[in-house]
Motif scaffolding. Structure first.
Motif, PDB file in Angstrom:
ATOM      1  N   GLN A 144     -20.863 -37.878  41.253  1.00 32.94           N
ATOM      2  CA  GLN A 144     -21.565 -37.780  39.967  1.00 32.94           C
ATOM      3  C   GLN A 144     -21.526 -36.350  39.436  1.00 32.94           C
ATOM      4  OE1 GLN A 144     -22.347 -40.163  38.188  1.00 32.94           O
ATOM      5  NE2 GLN A 144     -23.669 -41.718  39.120  1.00 32.94           N
ATOM      6  N   GLU A 145     -21.561 -35.384  40.338  1.00 44.28           N
ATOM      7  CA  GLU A 145     -21.472 -33.978  39.911  1.00 44.28           C
ATOM      8  C   GLU A 145     -20.120 -33.717  39.242  1.00 44.28           C
ATOM      9  OE1 GLU A 145     -21.265 -29.435  41.732  1.00 44.28           O
ATOM     10  OE2 GLU A 145     -21.717 -31.102  43.088  1.00 44.28           O
ATOM     11  N   GLU A 146     -19.062 -34.246  39.849  1.00 42.40           N
ATOM     12  CA  GLU A 146     -17.719 -34.072  39.276  1.00 42.40           C
ATOM     13  C   GLU A 146     -17.611 -34.737  37.906  1.00 42.40           C
ATOM     14  OE1 GLU A 146     -14.797 -35.406  42.058  1.00 42.40           O
ATOM     15  OE2 GLU A 146     -15.335 -33.868  43.551  1.00 42.40           O
ATOM     16  N   GLU A 147     -18.223 -35.923  37.795  1.00 44.95           N
ATOM     17  CA  GLU A 147     -18.213 -36.620  36.502  1.00 44.95           C
ATOM     18  C   GLU A 147     -18.976 -35.811  35.458  1.00 44.95           C
ATOM     19  OE1 GLU A 147     -17.700 -39.550  33.501  1.00 44.95           O
ATOM     20  OE2 GLU A 147     -16.577 -38.904  35.260  1.00 44.95           O
ATOM     21  N   GLY A 148     -20.124 -35.227  35.877  1.00 42.00           N
ATOM     22  CA  GLY A 148     -20.898 -34.366  34.977  1.00 42.00           C
ATOM     23  C   GLY A 148     -20.090 -33.157  34.539  1.00 42.00           C
ATOM     24  N   CYS A 149     -19.362 -32.556  35.494  1.00 40.99           N
ATOM     25  CA  CYS A 149     -18.509 -31.393  35.174  1.00 40.99           C
ATOM     26  C   CYS A 149     -17.397 -31.777  34.201  1.00 40.99           C
ATOM     27  CB  CYS A 149     -17.895 -30.837  36.462  1.00 40.99           C
ATOM     28  SG  CYS A 149     -19.038 -29.869  37.445  1.00 40.99           S
ATOM     29  N   ARG A 150     -16.804 -32.961  34.457  1.00 42.37           N
ATOM     30  CA  ARG A 150     -15.714 -33.417  33.580  1.00 42.37           C
ATOM     31  C   ARG A 150     -16.213 -33.617  32.144  1.00 42.37           C
ATOM     32  NH1 ARG A 150     -13.871 -37.531  31.078  1.00 42.37           N
ATOM     33  NH2 ARG A 150     -15.582 -38.911  31.713  1.00 42.37           N
ATOM     34  N   LEU A 151     -17.370 -34.264  32.036  1.00 44.72           N
ATOM     35  CA  LEU A 151     -17.946 -34.490  30.697  1.00 44.72           C
ATOM     36  C   LEU A 151     -18.289 -33.176  30.018  1.00 44.72           C
ATOM     37  CD1 LEU A 151     -20.311 -37.535  31.375  1.00 44.72           C
ATOM     38  CD2 LEU A 151     -18.308 -37.518  29.879  1.00 44.72           C
ATOM     39  N   HIS A 152     -18.911 -32.278  30.775  1.00 46.17           N
ATOM     40  CA  HIS A 152     -19.322 -30.993  30.204  1.00 46.17           C
ATOM     41  C   HIS A 152     -18.103 -30.199  29.725  1.00 46.17           C
ATOM     42  CE1 HIS A 152     -20.906 -26.797  30.218  1.00 46.17           C
ATOM     43  NE2 HIS A 152     -21.905 -27.416  29.603  1.00 46.17           N
ATOM     44  N   THR A 153     -17.047 -30.207  30.515  1.00 43.20           N
ATOM     45  CA  THR A 153     -15.810 -29.502  30.140  1.00 43.20           C
ATOM     46  C   THR A 153     -15.196 -30.127  28.888  1.00 43.20           C
ATOM     47  OG1 THR A 153     -15.398 -28.972  32.453  1.00 43.20           O
ATOM     48  CG2 THR A 153     -13.519 -28.814  30.960  1.00 43.20           C
ATOM     49  N   SER A 154     -15.198 -31.459  28.841  1.00 45.55           N
ATOM     50  CA  SER A 154     -14.620 -32.172  27.692  1.00 45.55           C
ATOM     51  C   SER A 154     -15.359 -31.830  26.402  1.00 45.55           C
ATOM     52  CB  SER A 154     -14.681 -33.676  27.945  1.00 45.55           C
ATOM     53  OG  SER A 154     -14.288 -34.393  26.797  1.00 45.55           O
ATOM     54  N   PHE A 155     -16.701 -31.881  26.447  1.00 45.12           N
ATOM     55  CA  PHE A 155     -17.491 -31.560  25.247  1.00 45.12           C
ATOM     56  C   PHE A 155     -17.318 -30.083  24.862  1.00 45.12           C
ATOM     57  CE2 PHE A 155     -20.313 -35.162  26.856  1.00 45.12           C
ATOM     58  CZ  PHE A 155     -19.819 -36.070  25.934  1.00 45.12           C
ATOM     59  N   SER A 156     -17.302 -29.206  25.868  1.00 46.01           N
ATOM     60  CA  SER A 156     -17.152 -27.765  25.613  1.00 46.01           C
ATOM     61  C   SER A 156     -15.822 -27.465  24.935  1.00 46.01           C
ATOM     62  CB  SER A 156     -17.233 -26.970  26.923  1.00 46.01           C
ATOM     63  OG  SER A 156     -18.488 -27.100  27.510  1.00 46.01           O
TER      64      SER A 156
ATOM     65  N   SER B  68     -13.838 -29.516  23.302  1.00 48.64           N
ATOM     66  CA  SER B  68     -13.786 -30.114  21.960  1.00 48.64           C
ATOM     67  C   SER B  68     -14.503 -29.232  20.941  1.00 48.64           C
ATOM     68  CB  SER B  68     -14.426 -31.502  22.002  1.00 48.64           C
ATOM     69  OG  SER B  68     -14.530 -32.047  20.720  1.00 48.64           O
ATOM     70  N   LEU B  69     -15.699 -28.752  21.301  1.00 50.08           N
ATOM     71  CA  LEU B  69     -16.475 -27.894  20.395  1.00 50.08           C
ATOM     72  C   LEU B  69     -15.804 -26.546  20.173  1.00 50.08           C
ATOM     73  CD1 LEU B  69     -20.127 -28.710  21.541  1.00 50.08           C
ATOM     74  CD2 LEU B  69     -19.210 -29.037  19.231  1.00 50.08           C
ATOM     75  N   LEU B  70     -15.228 -25.962  21.250  1.00 53.29           N
ATOM     76  CA  LEU B  70     -14.546 -24.662  21.124  1.00 53.29           C
ATOM     77  C   LEU B  70     -13.319 -24.760  20.229  1.00 53.29           C
ATOM     78  CD1 LEU B  70     -14.823 -23.272  24.770  1.00 53.29           C
ATOM     79  CD2 LEU B  70     -15.754 -22.211  22.692  1.00 53.29           C
ATOM     80  N   LYS B  71     -12.570 -25.857  20.394  1.00 49.51           N
ATOM     81  CA  LYS B  71     -11.380 -26.073  19.566  1.00 49.51           C
ATOM     82  C   LYS B  71     -11.766 -26.189  18.085  1.00 49.51           C
ATOM     83  CE  LYS B  71      -7.475 -29.238  18.911  1.00 49.51           C
ATOM     84  NZ  LYS B  71      -6.884 -30.559  19.306  1.00 49.51           N
TER      85      LYS B  71
END
Length: 587
Positions: free
Chosen positions: A542-554, A556-559
């Motif tokens: 679940q931690e890895e899934e949380g990291c994956r989601l957080h990276t994806s949102f980050s 997307s927003l940075l781009k």
């Protein structure tokens, strides 16, 4: 000789008038030759009444088909002058005043329009139709200047005139129009009384179906707006559903049939059916925005804007631009919530272009434009620019509701920059206890901001008190975005207090709800908390899934942040005075 001359003049007049009409109605129309024919008529020795009628015709055609407003005004002013020198009480006299006042209004020359209409009103006592029409028009002018008491007095007079003229339909139109102004003026008690009265009158109205259904639409629009202005997102659903059903019914009626009435005072129309459809889309968008259904905001905004573009090709009525602006204002907020700043700033520029076509719109929508720029600048972390935009918006703001919304956002800026003195001053203005007259949603937001302040100051129990109040209010009316924001902040508070289980109980539904909206900023915040919570509990997957989601949102927003910062339109965040810098738009 005089009789022959008179006969020749009459023959020339009839011939030129026939030619003018032939050129006007030919396919394609030849407006230039039509105007030449009407101008030639004015070289003849005409009776004052005939000259008045010709000048009104010419003025109408110049306004409808050319940009020669000065010549139109000149002809209409001469027509009004001639009409005032006759004792006749006829349509042409009052039409010249009405059309001339409309042009003055479009040019924001209200000081010319109001006395003109007042004179026409005094003269039209024996012509009930024109008396009612001018009452509507003059009340609209007062409403534009936000002199609501004068506008309401005129509409009240119209109720009496329509009643004496035995036009129940137009009496109801005046009543509903008065209710609309009372709503804008925030006279909540009076609005409720008016709507209660009108509801029973519409039910017993026995006029043509098209008129009855139109009155129902007008009534339900006011009822829905009344609920939405109070922030009652859940309570409004039955009225909104009823409105959507009636607009479907009304579009299937034979709208080309004339109302079966010999009473000229019945011959008014609130809005064309096509405009009503756009308005129903608009209030649906307003509801979806407050409820936090961004997919519906986009869906109905797209439909409404497409309809507006089609209607503008046929007749660019000023009200369509107002509808277009309100729709764009909502879709821009939707883009910012969804993390699409690139499109948002381009659409803010589009708003400015719509206002450029009717400069008066910069006055009526200026506060909203600068509020949107402030929200955009906040999302880009340009806090100084955001603050400047919000201060500009407050100066232009005429309504306490918008000012309170702006102040709540200013409070967040001061929190983030640790400017405690300014923060305390602004929080005093948006104290939840002092916002009793404001909307349900605004009071919930004020509690949230208080909770956020307490969180920043590590006063966790106090923060929980404010946020639970926010949740109670948000859940009562299904204000989903406020619910998700409150849940994620509560989750952060419980994590800070070391209560990981309770934190997870808050953050998990917050993440789910934010995904439905979707609110990318809450999703980013929630995913950050989730990865920390799962790390602390030792749940690697679940931690890895949380990291994956957080990276994806980050990412997307940075781009999106980078793309938006590269746009020339981004420079709009520095515009706080003077005319809009349209040169920034490179497309």
């Amino acid at each position: 000789m005089k009789m022959a001359s008179s006969a020749n003049t009459e023959a020339c007049y009839v011939a030129l008038l026939g030619l003018a009409e032939n050129f006007r109605t030919s396919n394609p129309p030849n407006i230039k030759l039509c105007i030449h024919c009407l101008q030639s008529i004015l070289t003849l020795q005409l009776a004052p009444k005939v000259e008045t009628r010709t000048r009104v015709q010419l003025g109408n055609i110049l306004i409808a088909h050319t940009k020669n407003t000065d010549l139109a005004i000149s002809n209409l002013e001469k027509a009004w002058e001639l009409a005032c020198n006759t004792r006749d009480v006829d349509d042409v006299k009052f039409e010249s005043a009405s059309v001339l006042a409309q042009i003055y209004e479009q040019q924001t020359q209200y000081e010319l329009a109001k006395p003109l209409l007042q004179t026409a009103l005094d003269m039209s006592q024996q012509s009930p139709y024109w008396h009612c029409r001018i009452l509507f028009q003059l009340s609209q002018l007062h409403a534009i200047e936000r002199d609501f008491p004068s506008a309401v007095r005129l509409l009240t007079s119209g109720i009496e005139v329509a009643g004496k003229s035995r036009s129940e339909y137009t009496k109801l139109l005046f009543l509903l129009s008065r209710g609309m102004l009372l709503l804008i003026d925030k006279k909540t008690g009076d609005v409720h009384e008016t709507l209660t009265t009108v509801s029973s009158l519409i039910e017993t109205y026995n006029g043509p179906t098209i008129q009855k259904e139109s009155l129902k639409v007008f009534f339900l629009i006011l009822q829905v707006c009344h609920y939405l202005m109070a922030g009652q997102v859940k309570s409004v659903k039955p009225a909104l559903k009823n409105l959507q059903q009636i607009i479907q019914t009304i579009t299937q009626l034979h709208t080309d049939e004339e109302p079966d009435s010999s009473n000229p005072v019945d011959l008014f129309q609130w809005l064309p059916i096509e405009h009503m459809c756009v308005l129903v889309y608009l209030v649906t968008v307003m509801h979806s925005m407050q409820a936090g259904y961004m997919d519906k905001v986009q869906k109905y905004t797209d439909k409404a804007l497409m309809q507006i573009e089609k209607l503008k090709m046929l007749d660019a009525h000023p009200i369509l631009s107002s509808f277009q602006l309100m729709l764009l204002e909502h879709i821009i907020m939707c883009r910012l919530i969804m993390g699409n700043k690139t499109v948002a700033i381009q659409e803010i520029f589009q708003v400015c272009h719509v206002c450029q076509q009717q400069p008066r719109l910069f006055t009526t929508h200026g506060a909203q434009i600068h509020t949107l720029l402030g929200l955009y600048a906040m999302s880009m972390n340009c806090m100084e620019a955001a603050e400047s935009q919000f201060h500009t918006a407050i100066k232009l703001s005429r309504g306490t509701e918008l000012a309170a919304f702006i102040n709540l956002n200013l409070a967040i800026i001061y929190m983030r920059s640790n400017r405690q003195d300014e923060l305390l001053q602004i929080l005093e203005k948006v104290d939840p206890e002092k916002l009793q007259a404001q909307s349900h949603g605004l009071k919930a937001s004020a509690n949230y901001v208080r909770g956020l302040q307490s969180f920043f100051q590590a006063r966790y129990n106090e923060a929980k008190h404010y946020l639970r109040e926010t949740l109670k209010m948000a859940n009562a009316e299904e204000i989903n975005r406020m619910t998700s924001c409150s849940l994620v902040l509560l989750g952060h508070i419980f994590l800070s207090m070391g209560n990981n289980t309770e934190s997870l109980n808050m953050v998990t539904p917050a993440m789910k709800l934010a995904g439905k909206i979707p609110d990318v900023h809450v999703q980013l915040w929630a995913s950050s908390l989730l990865k920390d919570l799962y790390r602390l509990s030792g749940d690697k997957a679940q931690e890895e899934e949380g990291c994956r989601l957080h990276t994806s949102f980050s990412q997307s927003l940075l781009k999106d942040h980078f793309q938006s910062s590269q746009l020339s339109e981004h420079g709009l965040i520095h515009w706080t005075e003077g005319t809009c810098p349209f040169h920034l738009n490179t497309t």
